[in-house]
Design an enzyme around this catalytic site. Structure first.
Site, mmCIF file in Angstrom:
data_model
loop_
_atom_site.group_PDB
_atom_site.id
_atom_site.type_symbol
_atom_site.label_atom_id
_atom_site.label_comp_id
_atom_site.label_asym_id
_atom_site.label_seq_id
_atom_site.Cartn_x
_atom_site.Cartn_y
_atom_site.Cartn_z
ATOM 1 N N HIS A 78 0.824 -1.166 -0.025
ATOM 2 C CA HIS A 78 -0.159 0.105 -0.065
ATOM 3 C C HIS A 78 0.852 1.396 0.150
ATOM 4 C CE1 HIS A 78 -3.031 -2.578 2.656
ATOM 5 N NE2 HIS A 78 -3.380 -2.421 1.254
ATOM 6 N N LYS A 117 -15.579 -7.993 4.773
ATOM 7 C CA LYS A 117 -14.240 -8.480 5.704
ATOM 8 C C LYS A 117 -14.360 -8.132 7.235
ATOM 9 C CE LYS A 117 -10.716 -7.402 1.963
ATOM 10 N NZ LYS A 117 -9.713 -6.170 1.672
ATOM 11 N N ARG A 139 -2.671 -5.746 -7.950
ATOM 12 C CA ARG A 139 -1.497 -6.961 -7.559
ATOM 13 C C ARG A 139 -1.192 -7.738 -8.799
ATOM 14 N NH1 ARG A 139 -3.418 -8.314 -1.815
ATOM 15 N NH2 ARG A 139 -5.373 -8.216 -3.412
ATOM 16 N N SER A 150 -3.272 -7.798 3.061
ATOM 17 C CA SER A 150 -3.340 -7.585 4.799
ATOM 18 C C SER A 150 -3.696 -9.121 5.433
ATOM 19 C CB SER A 150 -4.151 -6.310 4.989
ATOM 20 O OG SER A 150 -3.744 -5.315 4.279
HETATM 21 O O1 PNS Z 1 -8.926 -2.754 0.482
HETATM 22 P P1 PNS Z 1 -10.034 -3.184 -0.090
HETATM 23 O O2 PNS Z 1 -10.688 -4.165 1.041
HETATM 24 O O3 PNS Z 1 -10.060 -3.412 -1.576
HETATM 25 O O4 PNS Z 1 -10.872 -1.730 0.021
HETATM 26 C C1 PNS Z 1 -12.451 -1.969 -0.234
HETATM 27 C C2 PNS Z 1 -13.011 -0.357 -0.106
HETATM 28 C C3 PNS Z 1 -12.964 0.000 1.478
HETATM 29 C C4 PNS Z 1 -12.139 0.651 -1.197
HETATM 30 C C5 PNS Z 1 -14.446 -0.438 -0.364
HETATM 31 O O5 PNS Z 1 -15.020 -1.368 0.232
HETATM 32 C C6 PNS Z 1 -15.297 0.931 -0.255
HETATM 33 O O6 PNS Z 1 -15.058 1.813 -1.001
HETATM 34 N N1 PNS Z 1 -15.906 0.863 0.934
HETATM 35 C C7 PNS Z 1 -16.615 2.042 1.225
HETATM 36 C C8 PNS Z 1 -18.128 1.826 1.216
HETATM 37 C C9 PNS Z 1 -18.450 1.987 -0.333
HETATM 38 O O7 PNS Z 1 -18.470 3.022 -1.037
HETATM 39 N N2 PNS Z 1 -18.933 0.559 -0.700
HETATM 40 C C10 PNS Z 1 -19.533 0.711 -2.077
HETATM 41 C C11 PNS Z 1 -18.118 0.148 -3.093
HETATM 42 S S1 PNS Z 1 -18.523 0.192 -4.673
#
Ligand code: PNS
Length: 170
Positions: free
Chosen positions: A27, A51, A100, A137
């Site tokens: 990251h 998660k 990745r 992670s």
């Molecule tokens: O590191 P990750 O798990 O790929 O991150 C995912 C994240 C946090 C970017 C995504 O779940 C997110 O944007 N969460 C905020 C809530 C939201 O907008 N959800 C709809 C996503 S289309």
């Protein structure tokens, strides 16, 4: 229009969102590179419905803030709700995410397309440094919990917290 006749709608700011539970050196590589590309980069810690978290959101922000101090154009915040609303509230039109491997693409494309559908937010994908392409992670937490050495894969202060949190009962 500016003197060159182009409309001045170029990107100056971007959001780099993620779960960051916890932040890894992969990251940080993406954050560092993107901070060199944009005037301002907001690292946004969001809720991923799929998660379960080890660290609280504020704790994740604290850990990231502790290791990006050398990047003056980077700030760190929690996303309280939808990412697109977070972006709208700050007038930000672009999201940057590290990829990745092709395995990341399905899930990332889904989110990118949903965010575009919801609010016209553009997502830019950045190729992760191959040094970190195996890193996640979740894997860090699993290996660390079972006594494996994850030093060099996460920043030192994060390593300390991981060991304290995951091995306190071992
Ligand atoms: O590191 P990750 O798990 O790929 O991150 C995912 C994240 C946090 C970017 C995504 O779940 C997110 O944007 N969460 C905020 C809530 C939201 O907008 N959800 C709809 C996503 S289309």
């Amino acid at each position: 229009m500016d003197s060159a006749g182009t409309s001045d709608k170029r990107l100056r700011r971007a959001v780099c969102p993620g779960s960051f539970d916890p932040v890894t050196n992969g990251h940080l590589d993406v954050i560092g590179r993107m901070s060199g590309l944009f005037d301002e980069l907001v690292v946004a810690v969001g809720r991923n419905a799929g998660k379960n978290g080890l660290f609280g959101y504020e704790e994740r922000v604290e850990m990231i803030s502790g290791v990006v101090g050398h990047l003056p154009n980077v700030s760190v915040e929690v996303i309280d709700g939808l990412l697109v609303d977070f972006c709208a509230a700050r007038g930000i039109r672009a999201v940057v995410k590290g990829l990745r491997a092709v395995g990341d693409l399905d899930y990332e494309l889904q989110m990118a397309q949903m965010n575009h559908r919801l609010a016209g937010i553009e997502t830019l994908f950045v190729a992760t440094n191959p040094l970190y392409s195996f890193l996640s992670s979740s894997l860090i937490k699993e290996v660390c919990a079972l006594g494996g050495d994850v030093s060099g894969l996460v920043p030192e202060p994060v390593l300390e917290r991981l060991v304290e949190r995951l091995r306190k009962d071992r």
